[in-house]
Design a protein around this motif. Structure first.
Motif, PDB file in Angstrom:
ATOM      1  N   MET A   1       0.840  -1.190   0.000  1.00 15.30           N
ATOM      2  CA  MET A   1       0.000   0.000   0.000  1.00 15.30           C
ATOM      3  C   MET A   1       0.881   1.248   0.000  1.00 15.30           C
ATOM      4  O   MET A   1       1.822   1.345   0.800  1.00 15.30           O
ATOM      5  N   PRO A   2       0.624   2.215  -0.876  1.00 12.20           N
ATOM      6  CA  PRO A   2       1.453   3.412  -0.899  1.00 12.20           C
ATOM      7  C   PRO A   2       1.278   4.227   0.369  1.00 12.20           C
ATOM      8  O   PRO A   2       0.193   4.285   0.949  1.00 12.20           O
ATOM      9  N   GLY A   3       2.354   4.854   0.821  1.00  9.00           N
ATOM     10  CA  GLY A   3       2.276   5.709   1.990  1.00  9.00           C
ATOM     11  C   GLY A   3       1.964   7.133   1.593  1.00  9.00           C
ATOM     12  O   GLY A   3       1.891   7.488   0.422  1.00  9.00           O
ATOM     13  N   LEU A   4       1.781   7.965   2.588  1.00  4.11           N
ATOM     14  CA  LEU A   4       1.570   9.391   2.383  1.00  4.11           C
ATOM     15  C   LEU A   4       2.907  10.104   2.514  1.00  4.11           C
ATOM     16  O   LEU A   4       3.855   9.557   3.079  1.00  4.11           O
ATOM     17  N   PRO A   5       3.013  11.325   2.007  1.00  2.85           N
ATOM     18  CA  PRO A   5       4.322  11.977   1.916  1.00  2.85           C
ATOM     19  C   PRO A   5       5.024  12.198   3.250  1.00  2.85           C
ATOM     20  O   PRO A   5       6.226  12.160   3.346  1.00  2.85           O
ATOM     21  N   HIS A   6       4.276  12.449   4.319  1.00  3.21           N
ATOM     22  CA  HIS A   6       4.870  12.580   5.651  1.00  3.21           C
ATOM     23  C   HIS A   6       3.743  12.390   6.646  1.00  3.21           C
ATOM     24  O   HIS A   6       2.630  12.048   6.271  1.00  3.21           O
ATOM     25  N   SER A   7       4.034  12.559   7.921  1.00  2.00           N
ATOM     26  CA  SER A   7       3.024  12.303   8.944  1.00  2.00           C
ATOM     27  C   SER A   7       1.937  13.368   8.874  1.00  2.00           C
ATOM     28  O   SER A   7       2.121  14.506   9.322  1.00  2.00           O
ATOM     29  N   LEU A   8       0.800  12.999   8.321  1.00  2.00           N
ATOM     30  CA  LEU A   8      -0.286  13.934   8.077  1.00  2.00           C
ATOM     31  C   LEU A   8      -1.458  13.655   9.008  1.00  2.00           C
ATOM     32  O   LEU A   8      -1.619  12.548   9.521  1.00  2.00           O
ATOM     33  N   HIS A   9      -2.278  14.664   9.194  1.00  2.46           N
ATOM     34  CA  HIS A   9      -3.502  14.528   9.982  1.00  2.46           C
ATOM     35  C   HIS A   9      -4.680  14.557   9.021  1.00  2.46           C
ATOM     36  O   HIS A   9      -4.888  15.537   8.310  1.00  2.46           O
ATOM     37  N   ALA A  10      -5.438  13.482   9.003  1.00  3.81           N
ATOM     38  CA  ALA A  10      -6.604  13.377   8.132  1.00  3.81           C
ATOM     39  C   ALA A  10      -7.874  13.397   8.966  1.00  3.81           C
ATOM     40  O   ALA A  10      -7.958  12.734  10.002  1.00  3.81           O
ATOM     41  N   LEU A  11      -8.861  14.138   8.501  1.00  2.00           N
ATOM     42  CA  LEU A  11     -10.174  14.161   9.135  1.00  2.00           C
ATOM     43  C   LEU A  11     -11.187  13.601   8.148  1.00  2.00           C
ATOM     44  O   LEU A  11     -11.256  14.050   7.001  1.00  2.00           O
ATOM     45  N   GLN A  29      -3.561   3.174   7.787  1.00  2.00           N
ATOM     46  CA  GLN A  29      -2.562   2.182   7.388  1.00  2.00           C
ATOM     47  C   GLN A  29      -1.442   2.819   6.573  1.00  2.00           C
ATOM     48  O   GLN A  29      -0.300   2.336   6.594  1.00  2.00           O
ATOM     49  N   ALA A  30      -1.768   3.907   5.872  1.00  2.00           N
ATOM     50  CA  ALA A  30      -0.752   4.593   5.062  1.00  2.00           C
ATOM     51  C   ALA A  30       0.093   5.557   5.887  1.00  2.00           C
ATOM     52  O   ALA A  30       0.994   6.204   5.341  1.00  2.00           O
ATOM     53  N   GLY A  31      -0.201   5.673   7.176  1.00  2.00           N
ATOM     54  CA  GLY A  31       0.650   6.478   8.048  1.00  2.00           C
ATOM     55  C   GLY A  31       0.058   7.753   8.575  1.00  2.00           C
ATOM     56  O   GLY A  31       0.726   8.489   9.315  1.00  2.00           O
ATOM     57  N   ASP A  81      -4.322  18.189   7.462  1.00  2.00           N
ATOM     58  CA  ASP A  81      -3.727  18.217   6.121  1.00  2.00           C
ATOM     59  C   ASP A  81      -4.663  17.632   5.071  1.00  2.00           C
ATOM     60  O   ASP A  81      -4.577  17.988   3.888  1.00  2.00           O
ATOM     61  N   ILE A  82      -5.512  16.702   5.497  1.00  2.00           N
ATOM     62  CA  ILE A  82      -6.397  15.985   4.578  1.00  2.00           C
ATOM     63  C   ILE A  82      -7.819  16.053   5.119  1.00  2.00           C
ATOM     64  O   ILE A  82      -8.052  15.721   6.285  1.00  2.00           O
ATOM     65  N   LEU A  83      -8.742  16.480   4.288  1.00  2.00           N
ATOM     66  CA  LEU A  83     -10.159  16.426   4.632  1.00  2.00           C
ATOM     67  C   LEU A  83     -10.858  15.484   3.654  1.00  2.00           C
ATOM     68  O   LEU A  83     -10.794  15.691   2.438  1.00  2.00           O
ATOM     69  N   ILE A  84     -11.543  14.484   4.196  1.00  6.99           N
ATOM     70  CA  ILE A  84     -12.403  13.630   3.388  1.00  6.99           C
ATOM     71  C   ILE A  84     -13.840  13.951   3.799  1.00  6.99           C
ATOM     72  O   ILE A  84     -14.285  13.554   4.884  1.00  6.99           O
ATOM     73  N   ALA A  85     -14.536  14.694   2.966  1.00 12.48           N
ATOM     74  CA  ALA A  85     -15.913  15.108   3.261  1.00 12.48           C
ATOM     75  C   ALA A  85     -16.845  14.026   2.747  1.00 12.48           C
ATOM     76  O   ALA A  85     -17.307  14.050   1.608  1.00 12.48           O
ATOM     77  N   ASN A  86     -17.107  13.061   3.606  1.00  7.95           N
ATOM     78  CA  ASN A  86     -17.804  11.841   3.206  1.00  7.95           C
ATOM     79  C   ASN A  86     -19.232  11.748   3.739  1.00  7.95           C
ATOM     80  O   ASN A  86     -20.067  11.054   3.151  1.00  7.95           O
ATOM     81  N   ALA A  87     -19.546  12.426   4.835  1.00  6.12           N
ATOM     82  CA  ALA A  87     -20.848  12.242   5.487  1.00  6.12           C
ATOM     83  C   ALA A  87     -21.993  12.504   4.511  1.00  6.12           C
ATOM     84  O   ALA A  87     -21.965  13.471   3.745  1.00  6.12           O
ATOM     85  N   ASN A 129       0.016  26.305   2.902  1.00  8.31           N
ATOM     86  CA  ASN A 129       0.187  26.016   1.476  1.00  8.31           C
ATOM     87  C   ASN A 129       0.280  24.526   1.197  1.00  8.31           C
ATOM     88  O   ASN A 129       1.096  24.061   0.404  1.00  8.31           O
ATOM     89  N   TYR A 130      -0.600  23.774   1.866  1.00  9.25           N
ATOM     90  CA  TYR A 130      -0.670  22.344   1.593  1.00  9.25           C
ATOM     91  C   TYR A 130      -2.017  21.807   2.059  1.00  9.25           C
ATOM     92  O   TYR A 130      -2.490  22.165   3.137  1.00  9.25           O
ATOM     93  N   GLY A 131      -2.600  20.939   1.263  1.00  6.31           N
ATOM     94  CA  GLY A 131      -3.819  20.273   1.698  1.00  6.31           C
ATOM     95  C   GLY A 131      -4.388  19.389   0.606  1.00  6.31           C
ATOM     96  O   GLY A 131      -4.150  19.588  -0.582  1.00  6.31           O
ATOM     97  N   ARG A 132      -5.128  18.398   1.053  1.00 14.44           N
ATOM     98  CA  ARG A 132      -5.872  17.525   0.154  1.00 14.44           C
ATOM     99  C   ARG A 132      -7.326  17.504   0.629  1.00 14.44           C
ATOM    100  O   ARG A 132      -7.602  17.129   1.774  1.00 14.44           O
ATOM    101  N   ILE A 133      -8.223  17.928  -0.234  1.00 14.74           N
ATOM    102  CA  ILE A 133      -9.651  17.897   0.061  1.00 14.74           C
ATOM    103  C   ILE A 133     -10.305  16.949  -0.935  1.00 14.74           C
ATOM    104  O   ILE A 133     -10.175  17.124  -2.151  1.00 14.74           O
ATOM    105  N   VAL A 134     -10.977  15.941  -0.419  1.00 20.19           N
ATOM    106  CA  VAL A 134     -11.680  14.983  -1.271  1.00 20.19           C
ATOM    107  C   VAL A 134     -13.115  14.870  -0.770  1.00 20.19           C
ATOM    108  O   VAL A 134     -13.349  14.511   0.388  1.00 20.19           O
TER     109      VAL A 134
END
Length: 253
Positions: A1-11, A29-31, A81-87, A129-134
């Motif tokens: 499984m690919p990892g993430l670029p560094h220790s990130l906080h995902a919500l 699992q990706a870190g 760093d990462i938002l997954i807007a899934n609800a 200046n960094y983020g991932r929104i999905v």
């Protein structure tokens, strides 16, 4: 499984079950350090106990003040760093029986819930200046389905938001994308299957087949397949991917 670029906080909103829980697990699992947000603490605590997440945040995504407060609290542990807007929620009815209250429910959770979540995390992402929104949208955000006009309208709104916000943020390292699953094998879909059975008298197998026929592969999508697409969008290699609505639907769209 690919990892993430560094220790990130995902919500992950709606992270206690279904697609959200699977996404949370894959990110962990990706870190990533993962916070799951939802309305029911017991469900969220179960996700933590199972190792799918590290922290919980209890809020209804339709309540902007509550979402802002719990995301601010989560951010004090570590910036998000990462938002997954899934609800999301789904209700079906013919348009003639879809009153204004039904439309509001679908919009408040499925669309405004995404708006509230993004609004709470974006200022910090822009500052750093960094983020991932999905956003987890749906094939209903890319095409129409009969008897779910309110749900489909809300998911179309999510896709429009993603495409517009991505352009506003194109000169930053914040990307904004949507994944659009087809009918996916989750407990949310189980409610739709029960509804088909009650209204039509079909068996469980026939009701599943009625939904699976939309997928050219002739099956339901798995939560794992959706989560893998989300993980890729969160990775360093997806830095040039923004403003996209990626169907995970066996070729349906």
């Amino acid at each position: 499984m690919p990892g993430l670029p560094h220790s990130l906080h995902a919500l992950v909103t709606g992270g206690g079950r279904g697609i959200g829980r699977q996404v949370a697990s894959v990110l962990a699992q990706a870190g990533a350090t993962v916070t799951v947000l939802g309305r029911h603490r017991a469900t969220l605590d179960q996700a933590v106990a199972a190792g799918a997440a590290h922290f919980v945040a209890v809020a209804d995504v339709a309540d902007q003040a509550a979402v802002s407060a719990v995301i601010a609290e989560a951010s004090r542990r570590q910036p998000i760093d990462i938002l997954i807007a899934n609800a999301g929620v789904a209700e079906s009815a013919p348009f003639a029986k879809s009153d204004a209250a039904l439309f509001r429910r679908m919009i408040d959770v499925n669309f405004m819930g995404v708006v509230h979540s993004i609004a709470a995390v974006l200022p910090s992402m822009r500052d750093r200046n960094y983020g991932r929104i999905v956003a987890v949208a749906s094939t209903a955000g890319l095409k129409g389905y009969a008897y779910v006009s309110a749900y489909s309208a809300a998911k179309h709104a999510v896709v429009g938001l993603v495409r517009s916000l991505a352009l506003e943020l194109a000169t930053t390292r914040v990307t904004v994308n949507a994944v659009c699953p087809g009918f996916t094998d989750t407990d949310l879909l189980a409610g739709s299957i029960d509804n088909i059975m009650k209204k039509t008298g079909r068996s469980h197998e026939q009701a599943v087949a009625e939904l699976a026929k939309h997928n050219p592969q002739g099956r339901l999508v798995s939560p794992e397949e959706v989560a893998d697409a989300v993980l890729w969008l969160c990775g360093e290699g997806a830095g040039a991917i923004t403003g996209q609505a990626i169907a995970v639907a066996g070729g349906e769209v």
